[in-house]
Design an enzyme around this catalytic site. Structure first.
Site, short mmCIF file in Angstrom:
data_model
loop_
_atom_site.label_atom_id
_atom_site.label_comp_id
_atom_site.label_asym_id
_atom_site.label_seq_id
_atom_site.Cartn_x
_atom_site.Cartn_y
_atom_site.Cartn_z
N ASP A 9 -16.19 13.89 7.49
CA ASP A 9 -15.87 13.86 6.06
C ASP A 9 -17.16 13.75 5.27
O ASP A 9 -18.01 12.91 5.57
CB ASP A 9 -14.96 12.69 5.71
N SER A 10 -17.30 14.60 4.27
CA SER A 10 -18.51 14.61 3.44
C SER A 10 -18.18 14.30 1.99
O SER A 10 -17.18 14.78 1.46
CB SER A 10 -19.20 15.99 3.50
#
Length: 214
Positions: free
Chosen positions: A79-80
């Site tokens: 997840d960014s």
């Protein structure tokens, strides 16, 4: 042979792995990111948020995998989010939000945080897990008004963290980065290598083909 399962629909993450010699088995988690963040509470640090989101995605995929995959696999969730002015920014989803974000970050720097979680699966059950996040400083350029509108019209920034890409059209508006480029694209190879080592998996065990040259 150990299979690498990518718990993400991101074509950019898939391309990074393919260029590194791995053809991932893709199974999208379907995790409600907003719901996960809500359970973490307001005191959760940005680093903790992205790492827990990555863990939630990987964990959600494990029980949904077919039997031939979970016999011997590693599941990777990522997840960014962009950290700017102390606030995390995910996908803008609309052109208005993306435009406002670019006006705010143009000519400035932000930190792209990417959480990673690796879950080792053997004979259908998790036998090891390791997670961490990477941080890369991104120095943004200042696109002209016309270029920004054209970029918004392309649709690219709406579905990516921070409303930008490094490996697509958005790369024209990134002056430089400090850190790992693959992490900015969505999956950091150096960090994933370390996490795989934590669960007893070597990189060469996962190679399925010669690296994709382009």
């Amino acid at each position: 042979m150990t299979r690498l399962v990518l718990a993400s629909a991101s074509p950019a993450r898939r391309t990074v792995l393919r260029k590194a010699g791995i053809e991932p088995y893709v199974h999208v988690s379907g995790v409600d990111e907003d719901a996960v963040q809500a359970t973490l509470g307001p005191r959760a640090t940005p680093h903790h948020v992205v790492t827990e989101l990555a863990r939630a995605k990987a964990a959600a995929v494990v029980p949904a995998l077919p039997a031939d995959i979970v016999a011997d696999a590693v599941v990777i969730g990522c997840d960014s989010m962009l950290l700017l002015d102390g606030e995390l920014q995910g996908k803008p989803h609309t052109a208005d939000v993306a435009r406002a974000r670019w006006r705010s970050m143009a000519g400035r720097s932000g930190t792209l945080l990417t959480g990673h979680c690796v879950i080792r699966v053997h004979d259908g059950r998790p036998v090891g897990e390791s997670s961490a996040d990477s941080a890369t400083v991104v120095h943004f350029g200042t696109p002209s008004g016309d270029d920004l509108e054209a970029y918004l019209d392309s649709g690219e920034p709406m579905q990516v963290a921070g409303a930008f890409t490094l490996d697509g059209l958005g790369g024209w508006f990134i002056d430089r980065i400090e850190g790992d480029p693959s992490s900015v694209i969505g999956i950091g190879l150096p960090l994933v290598r370390r996490l795989l080592g934590d669960v007893g998996v070597g990189i060469a065990e996962l190679w399925t083909a010669s690296p994709d040259p382009a």
